[in-house]
Design an enzyme around this catalytic site. Structure first.
Site, PDB file in Angstrom:
ATOM      1  CE  LYS A 179      -2.713   1.261   3.535  1.00 38.99           C
ATOM      2  NZ  LYS A 179      -3.818   1.050   4.484  1.00 38.99           N
ATOM      3  CE  LYS A 239      -0.736   5.467   4.965  1.00 35.11           C
ATOM      4  NZ  LYS A 239      -2.094   5.459   5.557  1.00 35.11           N
ATOM      5  CG  ASP A 296      -4.621   5.183   3.078  1.00 31.76           C
ATOM      6  OD1 ASP A 296      -5.567   5.988   3.024  1.00 31.76           O
ATOM      7  OD2 ASP A 296      -4.229   4.672   4.142  1.00 31.76           O
ATOM      8  CG  ASN A 340      -4.327   8.380   5.410  1.00 34.71           C
ATOM      9  OD1 ASN A 340      -3.460   7.948   4.646  1.00 34.71           O
ATOM     10  ND2 ASN A 340      -4.689   7.753   6.515  1.00 34.71           N
ATOM     11  CD  GLU A 386      -6.826   2.363   3.768  1.00 36.86           C
ATOM     12  OE1 GLU A 386      -6.640   2.582   4.982  1.00 36.86           O
ATOM     13  OE2 GLU A 386      -6.177   1.499   3.129  1.00 36.86           O
ATOM     14  CD  GLU A 444      -7.176   4.695   8.649  1.00 35.98           C
ATOM     15  OE1 GLU A 444      -6.436   5.383   9.374  1.00 35.98           O
ATOM     16  OE2 GLU A 444      -6.773   4.080   7.645  1.00 35.98           O
ATOM     17  CG  ASP A 459      -9.142   0.958  14.218  1.00 34.15           C
ATOM     18  OD1 ASP A 459      -8.132   1.318  13.583  1.00 34.15           O
ATOM     19  OD2 ASP A 459      -9.206   0.979  15.461  1.00 34.15           O
ATOM     20  CG  HIS A 494      -6.623   0.944  10.213  1.00 36.87           C
ATOM     21  ND1 HIS A 494      -6.664   1.480  11.487  1.00 36.87           N
ATOM     22  CD2 HIS A 494      -5.592   1.553   9.588  1.00 36.87           C
ATOM     23  CE1 HIS A 494      -5.710   2.375  11.621  1.00 36.87           C
ATOM     24  NE2 HIS A 494      -5.047   2.437  10.484  1.00 36.87           N
TER      25      HIS A 494
END
Length: 436
Positions: A217, A219, A247, A249, A273, A302, A325, A352
């Site tokens: 994965k 970021k 991801d 975020n 994600e 998450e 989570d 997560h």
């Protein structure tokens, strides 16, 4: 033997991970992996250990919330708690005054998770079993009795949950033996934190690939050209046959997410994600619909507040991967509800685990999901980050990119006392030096 809870402590434990950019992403640029760490002690001297995960500042607020709940726990007998676990969950989550701080979300729910994680750990220890085994061995009716179905019966009834668990009894022993032998598939996030240099990324990816990792994965979300370069590096290194996820975020608005991920589609990510606000169910649904034509799924959870939010995500077809989570939701009780709902809606659960103690905790839940609920490994994997495991008495064990089932009794979240003392904020040795 009866086990009466006679003592309760909670401490603010922080690890300075921001110094080396571990855990960094587009929204959280300087995380210090931290925990509100709970220890409950019984008159039989058996203890339970629990935690909830944070990123540094604000852990002291969670500690205050945990202390506010302690009066609902001290004096209780473990047997009375587990004999009506649904009722005890409601006791903590629905206190007539403290629920105003949530209800069932935010700091008060993080605190509830820490307390309940410790109770589940205590129960597993008294039974002499790791938490996953305690769950797997439970009668389906007992599992159902631990879940608060309030607010979710329009998506999952008690009868439906029981039926799911009963059907999964077939070949359950075979799946348990399979997990004990081979473990549960994992993916790594440790190679591509946003703050890492290209040189770090390439070296860590090379090392992980040689160690058997095939799912990675990355970021993304700060700069599109930077994302293209980094995703290109990873895809080139792992080859076309292995799995890449990205991801953001929560970085983008809905239209921005669709546009940005479309530009990254050439790297064939399995999922994006947290593309937008974790509370935006309809936004996730719109992104899912748009990116579905590109073969890219949406993953989130998450920071999904509770089972009610997950219910709506599933009802709206807003997620293709559910990321439970172990500390954001109300411990095992609420995660059981989400696991069962995800199964009904045929959405894979991919937990997560990016944070201190989360790998140790959530491995138990995903083992239960496979053995006692889903019986399916297609497009299923559990996150792994290679940070801070050395601070736990029973750290998560990875072999050939698979979580190996824990064998020690409990929920695996007991920290070494020496690590707690050293990293306690603000008086521990690590923080005294930094503050000075």
């Amino acid at each position: 033997m009866l086990h009466r809870i006679v003592d309760f402590s909670v401490r603010d434990v922080r690890f300075p991970t921001s110094a080396e950019q571990h855990g960094s992403d587009a929204m959280h640029t300087d995380p210090d992996y931290s925990a509100a760490y709970v220890v409950i002690t019984t008159d039989s001297k058996v203890q339970g250990f629990g935690l909830t995960f944070t990123l540094g500042k604000g852990t002291d607020i969670v500690v205050c919330a945990v202390k506010a709940l302690s009066g609902l726990v001290i004096g209780k007998f473990l047997q009375d708690i587990v004999g009506d676990f649904r009722g005890f969950y409601r006791l903590l989550s629905s206190d007539s005054q403290m629920r105003w701080l949530g209800p069932e979300k935010g700091v008060i729910h993080l605190a509830t998770a820490a307390v309940l994680n410790a109770v589940w750990d205590l129960w597993a220890r008294t039974e002499g079993k790791p938490l996953w085994k305690l769950l797997v061995d439970m009668d389906p009716k007992q599992i159902v009795s631990c879940i608060d179905f309030r607010y979710i019966t329009d998506a999952l009834t008690e009868e439906e949950a029981l039926d799911i668990l009963m059907k999964a009894q077939e070949d359950k022993q075979h799946r348990e033996e399979q997990m004990l032998k081979k473990g549960y598939p994992a993916y790594t996030t440790s190679c591509a934190w946003l703050g890492y240099t290209d040189e770090q990324l390439k070296q860590l990816c090379t090392d992980a690939f040689k160690s058997g990792w095939t799912k990675f994965k990355v970021k993304v979300g700060a700069d599109i050209e930077d994302d293209k370069r980094r995703c290109g590096l990873i895809r080139h290194m792992i080859g076309p046959q292995n799995t890449l996820m990205i991801d953001a975020n929560q970085r983008w608005d809905v239209s921005e997410a669709i546009s940005w991920v479309s530009e990254l589609s050439e790297f064939r990510p399995l999922w994006i994600e947290e593309p937008t606000s974790p509370d935006d169910i309809l936004g996730h649904a719109a992104i899912s619909k748009a990116l579905g034509t590109l073969g890219i799924g949406v993953a989130s959870g998450e920071q999904c507040q509770n089972r009610v939010m997950f219910k709506q995500f599933l009802q709206a077809a807003a997620l293709q991967f559910v990321q439970i989570d172990s500390c954001r939701l109300g411990s095992v009780n609420e995660n059981l509800a989400v696991i069962l709902m995800a199964h009904k809606f045929r959405v894979p659960v991919c937990p997560h685990a990016g944070g201190v103690g989360l790998c140790e905790l959530v491995q138990h839940l995903i083992l239960f999901d496979y053995i006692s609920v889903s019986a399916d490994l297609h497009n299923r994997m559990c996150e792994y980050v290679d940070h801070l495991h050395e601070h736990f008495t029973c750290p998560a064990i990875i072999e050939k990119a698979h979580y190996m089932p824990p064998k020690n009794p409990g929920y695996s979240c007991e920290m070494l006392e020496s690590s707690v003392v050293k990293h306690q904020y603000p008086d521990g040795e690590v923080w005294r030096k930094k503050i000075a």
